[in-house]
Design a protein around this motif. Structure first.
Motif, PDB file in Angstrom:
ATOM      1  N   VAL A  85       0.854  -1.183   0.000  1.00  0.00           N
ATOM      2  CA  VAL A  85       0.000   0.000   0.000  1.00  0.00           C
ATOM      3  C   VAL A  85       0.892   1.235   0.000  1.00  0.00           C
ATOM      4  CG1 VAL A  85      -1.742   1.308   1.264  1.00  0.00           C
ATOM      5  CG2 VAL A  85      -1.837  -1.186   1.242  1.00  0.00           C
ATOM      6  N   GLU A  86       0.642   2.116  -0.929  1.00  0.00           N
ATOM      7  CA  GLU A  86       1.400   3.353  -1.020  1.00  0.00           C
ATOM      8  C   GLU A  86       0.731   4.436  -0.184  1.00  0.00           C
ATOM      9  OE1 GLU A  86       1.640   4.481  -5.068  1.00  0.00           O
ATOM     10  OE2 GLU A  86       2.779   2.702  -5.694  1.00  0.00           O
ATOM     11  N   LEU A  87       1.542   5.227   0.479  1.00  0.00           N
ATOM     12  CA  LEU A  87       1.031   6.408   1.176  1.00  0.00           C
ATOM     13  C   LEU A  87       2.157   7.411   1.316  1.00  0.00           C
ATOM     14  CD1 LEU A  87       0.620   5.790   4.994  1.00  0.00           C
ATOM     15  CD2 LEU A  87       1.561   4.059   3.519  1.00  0.00           C
ATOM     16  N   PHE A  88       1.804   8.686   1.200  1.00  0.00           N
ATOM     17  CA  PHE A  88       2.811   9.738   1.347  1.00  0.00           C
ATOM     18  C   PHE A  88       2.503  10.635   2.538  1.00  0.00           C
ATOM     19  CE2 PHE A  88      -0.489  11.776  -1.115  1.00  0.00           C
ATOM     20  CZ  PHE A  88      -0.503  13.094  -0.668  1.00  0.00           C
ATOM     21  N   VAL A  89       1.378  10.376   3.214  1.00  0.00           N
ATOM     22  CA  VAL A  89       1.000  11.161   4.376  1.00  0.00           C
ATOM     23  C   VAL A  89       0.366  10.226   5.395  1.00  0.00           C
ATOM     24  CG1 VAL A  89      -1.247  11.750   3.367  1.00  0.00           C
ATOM     25  CG2 VAL A  89      -0.292  13.199   5.175  1.00  0.00           C
ATOM     26  N   ARG A  90       0.656  10.452   6.660  1.00  0.00           N
ATOM     27  CA  ARG A  90       0.089   9.622   7.718  1.00  0.00           C
ATOM     28  C   ARG A  90       0.124  10.398   9.026  1.00  0.00           C
ATOM     29  NH1 ARG A  90       4.378   7.388  10.699  1.00  0.00           N
ATOM     30  NH2 ARG A  90       6.392   7.323   9.615  1.00  0.00           N
ATOM     31  N   THR A  91      -0.513   9.843  10.032  1.00  0.00           N
ATOM     32  CA  THR A  91      -0.465  10.445  11.356  1.00  0.00           C
ATOM     33  C   THR A  91       0.607   9.765  12.190  1.00  0.00           C
ATOM     34  OG1 THR A  91      -2.131   8.937  12.254  1.00  0.00           O
ATOM     35  CG2 THR A  91      -2.916  10.998  11.286  1.00  0.00           C
ATOM     36  N   GLU A  92       1.124  10.514  13.121  1.00  0.00           N
ATOM     37  CA  GLU A  92       2.142   9.996  14.041  1.00  0.00           C
ATOM     38  C   GLU A  92       1.866  10.631  15.399  1.00  0.00           C
ATOM     39  OE1 GLU A  92       6.731  10.763  13.985  1.00  0.00           O
ATOM     40  OE2 GLU A  92       6.294   9.182  12.510  1.00  0.00           O
ATOM     41  N   GLY A  93       1.094   9.925  16.216  1.00  0.00           N
ATOM     42  CA  GLY A  93       0.647  10.514  17.468  1.00  0.00           C
ATOM     43  C   GLY A  93      -0.336  11.639  17.199  1.00  0.00           C
ATOM     44  N   LYS A  94      -0.004  12.829  17.697  1.00  0.00           N
ATOM     45  CA  LYS A  94      -0.873  13.995  17.493  1.00  0.00           C
ATOM     46  C   LYS A  94      -0.440  14.823  16.279  1.00  0.00           C
ATOM     47  CE  LYS A  94      -3.618  15.298  20.143  1.00  0.00           C
ATOM     48  NZ  LYS A  94      -3.550  15.862  21.507  1.00  0.00           N
ATOM     49  N   LEU A 100       4.557  13.980   6.548  1.00  0.00           N
ATOM     50  CA  LEU A 100       4.547  13.882   5.094  1.00  0.00           C
ATOM     51  C   LEU A 100       5.884  13.325   4.634  1.00  0.00           C
ATOM     52  CD1 LEU A 100       2.486  14.876   2.829  1.00  0.00           C
ATOM     53  CD2 LEU A 100       4.038  16.815   2.549  1.00  0.00           C
ATOM     54  N   GLU A 101       5.843  12.446   3.653  1.00  0.00           N
ATOM     55  CA  GLU A 101       7.081  11.890   3.103  1.00  0.00           C
ATOM     56  C   GLU A 101       7.672  12.878   2.103  1.00  0.00           C
ATOM     57  OE1 GLU A 101       8.823   7.744   1.219  1.00  0.00           O
ATOM     58  OE2 GLU A 101       6.769   8.341   0.772  1.00  0.00           O
ATOM     59  N   GLN A 102       8.879  13.301   2.368  1.00  0.00           N
ATOM     60  CA  GLN A 102       9.571  14.236   1.504  1.00  0.00           C
ATOM     61  C   GLN A 102      11.003  13.765   1.314  1.00  0.00           C
ATOM     62  OE1 GLN A 102       8.833  17.705   4.005  1.00  0.00           O
ATOM     63  NE2 GLN A 102       7.328  18.485   2.524  1.00  0.00           N
ATOM     64  N   ASP A 103      11.343  13.428   0.049  1.00  0.00           N
ATOM     65  CA  ASP A 103      12.683  12.933  -0.289  1.00  0.00           C
ATOM     66  C   ASP A 103      13.057  11.705   0.541  1.00  0.00           C
ATOM     67  OD1 ASP A 103      12.990  15.076  -2.081  1.00  0.00           O
ATOM     68  OD2 ASP A 103      13.695  16.384  -0.464  1.00  0.00           O
ATOM     69  N   GLY A 104      12.065  10.823   0.708  1.00  0.00           N
ATOM     70  CA  GLY A 104      12.325   9.581   1.421  1.00  0.00           C
ATOM     71  C   GLY A 104      12.317   9.704   2.922  1.00  0.00           C
ATOM     72  N   TRP A 110      10.258  11.112   6.501  1.00  0.00           N
ATOM     73  CA  TRP A 110       8.979  11.534   7.053  1.00  0.00           C
ATOM     74  C   TRP A 110       9.208  12.748   7.942  1.00  0.00           C
ATOM     75  CZ3 TRP A 110       4.419   9.632   5.448  1.00  0.00           C
ATOM     76  CH2 TRP A 110       4.421   8.407   4.766  1.00  0.00           C
ATOM     77  N   ALA A 111       8.531  13.859   7.598  1.00  0.00           N
ATOM     78  CA  ALA A 111       8.722  15.109   8.328  1.00  0.00           C
ATOM     79  C   ALA A 111       7.375  15.657   8.769  1.00  0.00           C
ATOM     80  CB  ALA A 111       9.442  16.133   7.444  1.00  0.00           C
ATOM     81  N   PRO A 112       7.340  16.329   9.924  1.00  0.00           N
ATOM     82  CA  PRO A 112       6.080  16.930  10.382  1.00  0.00           C
ATOM     83  C   PRO A 112       5.526  17.893   9.331  1.00  0.00           C
ATOM     84  CG  PRO A 112       7.721  16.973  12.126  1.00  0.00           C
ATOM     85  CD  PRO A 112       8.438  16.541  10.890  1.00  0.00           C
ATOM     86  N   PHE A 113       4.218  17.872   9.180  1.00  0.00           N
ATOM     87  CA  PHE A 113       3.566  18.699   8.163  1.00  0.00           C
ATOM     88  C   PHE A 113       2.384  19.424   8.792  1.00  0.00           C
ATOM     89  CE2 PHE A 113       0.334  19.244   4.789  1.00  0.00           C
ATOM     90  CZ  PHE A 113       1.067  20.002   3.879  1.00  0.00           C
ATOM     91  N   GLU A 114       2.412  20.734   8.719  1.00  0.00           N
ATOM     92  CA  GLU A 114       1.283  21.540   9.185  1.00  0.00           C
ATOM     93  C   GLU A 114       0.331  21.782   8.017  1.00  0.00           C
ATOM     94  OE1 GLU A 114       0.138  26.148   9.798  1.00  0.00           O
ATOM     95  OE2 GLU A 114       2.240  25.593  10.147  1.00  0.00           O
ATOM     96  N   ILE A 115      -0.906  21.339   8.159  1.00  0.00           N
ATOM     97  CA  ILE A 115      -1.918  21.670   7.158  1.00  0.00           C
ATOM     98  C   ILE A 115      -2.273  23.141   7.332  1.00  0.00           C
ATOM     99  CG2 ILE A 115      -4.290  21.293   6.420  1.00  0.00           C
ATOM    100  CD1 ILE A 115      -4.000  18.373   7.191  1.00  0.00           C
ATOM    101  N   ARG A 116      -1.855  23.928   6.363  1.00  0.00           N
ATOM    102  CA  ARG A 116      -2.165  25.358   6.378  1.00  0.00           C
ATOM    103  C   ARG A 116      -3.024  25.618   5.146  1.00  0.00           C
ATOM    104  NH1 ARG A 116       2.717  29.510   6.211  1.00  0.00           N
ATOM    105  NH2 ARG A 116       3.146  28.630   8.282  1.00  0.00           N
ATOM    106  N   GLY A 117      -4.328  25.545   5.324  1.00  0.00           N
ATOM    107  CA  GLY A 117      -5.213  25.483   4.180  1.00  0.00           C
ATOM    108  C   GLY A 117      -6.145  26.665   4.019  1.00  0.00           C
ATOM    109  N   VAL A 118      -6.781  26.682   2.855  1.00  0.00           N
ATOM    110  CA  VAL A 118      -7.816  27.650   2.521  1.00  0.00           C
ATOM    111  C   VAL A 118      -9.003  26.879   1.960  1.00  0.00           C
ATOM    112  CG1 VAL A 118      -8.441  29.620   1.088  1.00  0.00           C
ATOM    113  CG2 VAL A 118      -6.129  29.465   2.022  1.00  0.00           C
TER     114      VAL A 118
END
Length: 759
Positions: free
Chosen positions: A37-46, A50-54, A56-64
């Motif tokens: 199963v492919e995935l590039f985004v997941r949760t890790e605790g709270k 996001l997978e970036q260049d292999g 996994w780094a914290p990602f803030e959803i900053r949306g509109v």
């Protein structure tokens, strides 16, 4: 030859059937898979990572949040084209956002533009724009007699989830009439889709009805399952989410984040009796009761729509503290009071105070702030990431709710005030520990409506004019001003846009000119030796032939015609529009609330000389009901919307104030009046309110002219008046885009925040 034609025909028919089965019905053959199963985004605790260049780094959803409306078009017209989307995506990313959120399936132009935009970005080595996609629930079904397990609700939701999944992977065709967007969806945008938000702001009625009719119902799936304490409605959501994950995993070998829409009305907390009664807080939807198996690797986040001003349960808790238990029991009645106590106990939900301390009510600026406190309670309660997927304030002239603590109101905020409020809300969300947020919204939408003006407008034609009094239309960072390139007039003291053709009446060294567009009626008054500090201008309006008075007793004015409104320009601080009592919409629609009497039992005279200030409803009753002689007395809060604000209304000016109504300059004054303030229900066809007391409510009356007059000071003679022809514009509207001041403010704030973070 005949045999060839038969074979060829069979092949054509077969190809057509396969096409229909694959692209329209979503049928496919499961050839099995290797379990990957492919995935590039997941949760890790709270957190969301996001997978970036292999890595996994914290990602803030900053949306509109992005709507689907354009001036002159309805949401279901899906009128936004490919090029407009491309341009908007660029502006949103320049703002500093990394995500857009949409609520339902859109026309294929959206997905084609999204694919093109991100493909071009990645080819240039730039960061793409991500997408959170909603799965909508039909308003009629949501508010009907159906429960959540009815086929119109459950099966439609399941089908829509499957359809959306195919659309995002470029494997679907939808036709017009489906009720959502349509087109041939052939672009695979899944590499940039963060996840799904299933559902809408749930009404208490559908949750209660579903739970009562399906008691004990649970769900156990391969990817999601319910806890023993889950309600039947939560089990329904669990099933929908599980089936969506299952379909995407098995057909496409992918997983992504999943969330279920929620808001304070169905948050997981309980409150005291008075708050429960006042805001009808009778149900909970708790996603903590929806659990994931080891097969769901992407993870779940909690999605909430939370605004600073509504419903603000914590402010209500504070206000209710001044009443003791006996006060509440007496006001509600023993039976009702006990019923609420029993219901709160049956909900078995934790009291919100268990997740708060006194320090939680103080924000980063040292202010008492119930908004940040509520966000902290949500974040403490949940074991999964919390995303505030809707927050915002509106620049509408009208107002519907007030934020008691920080002044972030629903309406009557300038574009600069909107910008600061969005910054403050965002900071509160981050300080509370949330994993992300989406501000509402990208663009203004003319077709929207609001509870405290919905009675006053023609709901079948709201898309064809910009109603400054309806705050819901102005949540955007991008607005649409009337006119193809600029408006016909700006209230800025520059009279160069006025011509002799605009002149309506001239006498005694005074001139009154008038023009209008899709948003305002504009006036220019010119008077020799005009002194704004001392001179008081009176401008009477005669709009309806049914009622009106030739005399205004409060200002001792007489008019040539029976008038319905009087505009009083009395300096920068005390100018306002007055309405004849017979034509006061607040009295006609909310008389029992604000005047404690039924106006239809003893209506004002058709020619009454009483002219009153114009108010808009805010709150329809007190927190604690009051009664006299055994009869409940409703007492509400209102505010004067007829008072005029002084300032410069030109967006190109350094001192621009988007709420400005009038401005003095030289020997004159420019004024703009929103159509609804003059009781126009649909100015595109020049429809006004008919006599309320003739129809026992609001009916429309079409006019083709109005009369206006002009006087300086109290006149010894009847104020002369002249006719102005009114043509309207029908369904042909003109507009041009403009980024609000709030866009620039938020862009600067986010850029600085990112720069500080990188240091």
């Amino acid at each position: 030859m005949k045999k060839f034609i038969i074979i060829f025909s069979i092949l054509v028919v077969g190809a057509f059937v396969l096409y229909q089965a694959y692209y329209r019905l979503g049928l496919y053959i499961d050839w099995g898979d290797d379990g990957t199963v492919e995935l590039f985004v997941r949760t890790e605790g709270k957190d969301i990572v996001l997978e970036q260049d292999g890595e996994w780094a914290p990602f803030e959803i900053r949306g509109v949040d992005m709507g689907v409306g354009l001036p002159g078009e309805w949401a279901t017209d899906y009128a936004i084209d490919h090029e407009t989307y491309l341009r908007w995506f660029g502006l949103i990313q320049e703002l500093g956002a990394n995500t857009i959120r949409v609520y339902t399936i859109l026309h294929d132009d959206f997905y084609n533009a999204f694919y093109e935009y991100n493909t071009d970005r990645e080819q240039q080595g730039l960061t793409p724009l991500y997408l959170l996609h909603g799965v909508w629930v039909n308003d009629y079904v949501h508010n009907s007699h159906r429960d959540g397990y009815d086929d119109d609700f459950r099966q439609t939701l399941l089908d829509d989830c499957r359809t959306l999944c195919d659309i995002l992977h470029g494997n679907r065709t939808l036709s017009l009439g489906y009720g959502v967007g349509s087109g041939s969806y052939r672009r695979d945008v899944s590499p940039w889709v963060l996840g799904y938000i299933i559902g809408v702001e749930w009404e208490t009625s559908i949750v209660t009805y579903t739970n009562q009719l399906n008691e004990g119902r649970q769900y156990n799936g391969d990817y999601l399952y319910t806890s023993p304490d889950a309600s039947p409605f939560e089990a329904l959501l669990c099933e929908v989410g599980d089936r969506l994950i299952e379909y995407e995993t098995e057909r496409y070998g992918q997983q992504r984040l999943i969330a279920f829409s929620n808001w304070p009305t169905t948050d997981p907390f309980s409150y005291n009796v008075l708050t429960t009664d006042y805001r009808y807080k009778l149900e909970t939807v708790d996603v903590e009761q929806i659990l994931a198996t080891d097969a769901f690797w992407a993870g779940q986040f909690a999605s909430y729509h939370v605004y600073a001003y509504f419903p603000d349960y914590l402010q209500l808790l504070d206000e209710s503290a001044e009443y003791d238990e006996e006060d509440v029991r007496t006001a509600l009645g023993t039976v009702v009071y006990q019923r609420y106590l029993d219901h709160i106990e049956q909900m078995d939900a934790p009291f919100i105070g268990e997740y708060l301390t006194e320090e939680d009510y103080v924000d980063s600026q040292g202010r008492y702030n119930t908004y940040v406190a509520y966000l902290r309670a949500l974040n403490r309660y949940h074991t999964i990431p919390v995303v505030i997927s809707e927050y915002g304030v509106t620049t509408g002239r009208g107002m519907a709710q007030v934020d008691e603590n920080t002044g972030r109101n629903q309406g009557h905020m300038s574009e600069q005030e909107q910008g600061q409020a969005l910054i403050d809300c965002y900071q509160d969300i981050m300080d509370a520990g949330c994993a992300g947020s989406c501000l509402f919204s990208w663009q203004d939408e003319w077709f929207k409506r609001t509870w405290n003006t919905i009675h006053a407008v023609d709901l079948d034609n709201t898309a064809y004019w910009s109603d400054a009094q309806t705050n819901e239309q102005f949540f955007g960072l991008l607005t649409f001003d009337p006119g193809e390139t600029e408006s016909v007039c700006y209230v800025d003291g520059d009279f160069s846009e006025w011509t002799e053709e605009d002149l309506v009446i001239a006498h005694d060294g005074m001139e009154l000119s008038m023009k209008y567009d899709e948003k305002y009626l504009y006036l220019l008054v010119h008077k020799e030796d005009f002194e704004p500090e001392h001179d008081i201008l009176y401008i009477p309006f005669d709009t309806t032939p049914k009622t009106g008075s030739t005399y205004c007793q409060s200002h001792d004015l007489t008019f040539e015609r029976a008038c319905d409104f009087v505009l009083v320009i009395d300096g920068q601080e005390d100018s306002r529009l007055l309405v004849q009592e017979r034509y006061e919409v607040l009295l006609a629609m909310y008389g029992t609330t604000y005047y404690t009497r039924d106006p239809y039992l003893n209506p004002p005279d058709a020619d009454t000389s009483v002219f009153k200030r114009i108010y808009m409803p805010l709150i329809l009753s007190d927190l604690l009901p009051r009664s006299q002689y055994g009869v409940q007395i409703p007492v509400g809060e209102k505010y004067e919307t007829g008072i005029l604000r002084y300032g410069n209304g030109n967006p190109q000016s350094e001192d621009f104030d988007s709420l400005a109504d009038f401005m003095f300059a030289g020997n004159g004054v420019e004024i703009r009046i929103p159509w609804q303030l003059l009781n126009f229900s649909n100015p595109s066809e020049m429809m006004i309110h008919d006599d309320y007391y003739e129809h026992y409510g609001i009916e429309n009356l079409q006019i083709d002219e109005m009369y206006v007059g002009l006087s300086c000071g109290e006149s010894e003679y009847r104020i002369p008046m002249a006719a102005v022809e009114l043509e309207g514009w029908g369904k042909t509207v003109t507009y041009h885009e403009r980024l609000k001041e709030s866009y620039a403010m938020l862009k600067q704030y986010w850029a600085q925040a990112d720069a500080d973070r990188q240091r």
